[in-house]
Design a protein around this motif. Structure first.
Motif, PDB file in Angstrom:
ATOM      1  N   GLN A 157       0.816  -1.222   0.000  1.00 45.85           N
ATOM      2  CA  GLN A 157       0.000   0.000   0.000  1.00 45.85           C
ATOM      3  C   GLN A 157       0.851   1.273   0.000  1.00 45.85           C
ATOM      4  O   GLN A 157       0.372   2.343  -0.382  1.00 45.85           O
ATOM      5  CB  GLN A 157      -0.941   0.006   1.205  1.00 45.85           C
ATOM      6  N   VAL A 158       2.105   1.156   0.430  1.00 47.61           N
ATOM      7  CA  VAL A 158       3.015   2.306   0.387  1.00 47.61           C
ATOM      8  C   VAL A 158       3.170   2.786  -1.052  1.00 47.61           C
ATOM      9  O   VAL A 158       3.221   3.999  -1.313  1.00 47.61           O
ATOM     10  CB  VAL A 158       4.395   1.928   0.975  1.00 47.61           C
ATOM     11  N   ILE A 159       3.230   1.831  -1.986  1.00 47.46           N
ATOM     12  CA  ILE A 159       3.355   2.163  -3.404  1.00 47.46           C
ATOM     13  C   ILE A 159       2.148   2.982  -3.869  1.00 47.46           C
ATOM     14  O   ILE A 159       2.289   3.990  -4.564  1.00 47.46           O
ATOM     15  CB  ILE A 159       3.449   0.874  -4.260  1.00 47.46           C
ATOM     16  N   VAL A 160       0.964   2.559  -3.461  1.00 45.73           N
ATOM     17  CA  VAL A 160      -0.269   3.261  -3.836  1.00 45.73           C
ATOM     18  C   VAL A 160      -0.252   4.685  -3.304  1.00 45.73           C
ATOM     19  O   VAL A 160      -0.575   5.634  -4.026  1.00 45.73           O
ATOM     20  CB  VAL A 160      -1.507   2.507  -3.294  1.00 45.73           C
ATOM     21  N   ASN A 161       0.140   4.836  -2.041  1.00 54.82           N
ATOM     22  CA  ASN A 161       0.177   6.171  -1.429  1.00 54.82           C
ATOM     23  C   ASN A 161       1.149   7.097  -2.151  1.00 54.82           C
ATOM     24  O   ASN A 161       0.871   8.277  -2.368  1.00 54.82           O
ATOM     25  CB  ASN A 161       0.578   6.063   0.046  1.00 54.82           C
ATOM     26  N   ILE A 162       2.318   6.551  -2.510  1.00 54.72           N
ATOM     27  CA  ILE A 162       3.333   7.346  -3.215  1.00 54.72           C
ATOM     28  C   ILE A 162       2.814   7.779  -4.588  1.00 54.72           C
ATOM     29  O   ILE A 162       2.946   8.934  -4.976  1.00 54.72           O
ATOM     30  CB  ILE A 162       4.650   6.549  -3.369  1.00 54.72           C
TER      31      ILE A 162
END
Length: 204
Positions: free
Chosen positions: A168-173
């Motif tokens: 989900q870190v990828i999505v947030n970035i």
């Protein structure tokens, strides 16, 4: 909605990914960043592989793009604006001016916009419409769409797999810095294309 996406991927694997990405290309209720990043993570607890997830996603993206291309061949810019300004399309995630933005992008970069536009949120979904309206040759459209989608899918699926449970870190970035990331991706693609072309000339 995202829980439904996760359940579909966990239950139906590649078929769900292909279907979800095709739907996301036609209208974006769930961003591809979420679908692809989660699919990459899902390879850790299923029999799916990163390479086949990428292939399934690319097939789905191409199928969705073909539908929008076909719509573009039937409608003028004014009609498209009226259609996408309808309340239903706003509920599906489209904003006023999205079609004009895609058309302006296409006018500025020509057929190359089909390739580069596949790496830019919103533009990646709608760039097929002006391509259809301009009656770009279908074979050329398919080549640019497939290659652009393939690169986008490789990046997100690979990052999702690499990050694992922190996918989900990828999505947030991507949500926060989508424009900056898109610019870097385009620069990298242009640079890579230039290097490849230069190498090819030397080889010849």
């Amino acid at each position: 909605m995202t829980n439904i996406v996760f359940d579909l991927i966990n239950q139906f694997g590649y078929m769900a990914i292909c279907f979800l990405i095709a739907v996301e290309n036609i209208f974006p209720p769930i961003p591809s960043e979420v679908i692809l990043s989660f699919a990459g993570f899902a390879t850790h607890h299923s029999q799916m592989t990163v390479s086949l997830v990428i292939i399934a996603a690319t097939i789905g993206a191409t199928l969705g793009a073909i539908i929008l291309y076909w719509i573009g061949t039937l409608l003028s810019e004014d009609r498209l604006e009226k259609v996408f300004n309808h309340k239903m399309f706003k509920m599906l995630g489209f904003k006023k001016g999205d079609v004009k933005k895609a058309i302006a992008w296409f006018d500025k970069y020509g057929t190359g916009a089909i390739f580069y536009g596949r790496c830019i949120p919103v533009i990646r979904s709608l760039i097929s419409i002006p391509a259809g309206t301009a009656h770009v040759k279908l074979s050329k459209f398919l080549i640019y769409t497939t290659l652009g989608s393939l690169i986008w899918n490789i990046i997100l699926v690979s990052l999702g797999s690499y990050m694992g449970e922190n996918w989900q870190v990828i999505v947030n970035i991507f949500e926060e810095y989508s424009l900056i990331i898109a610019v870097f991706i385009i620069i990298a693609l242009i640079y890579g294309s230039f290097k490849w072309y230069k190498t090819k000339i030397k080889a010849d």
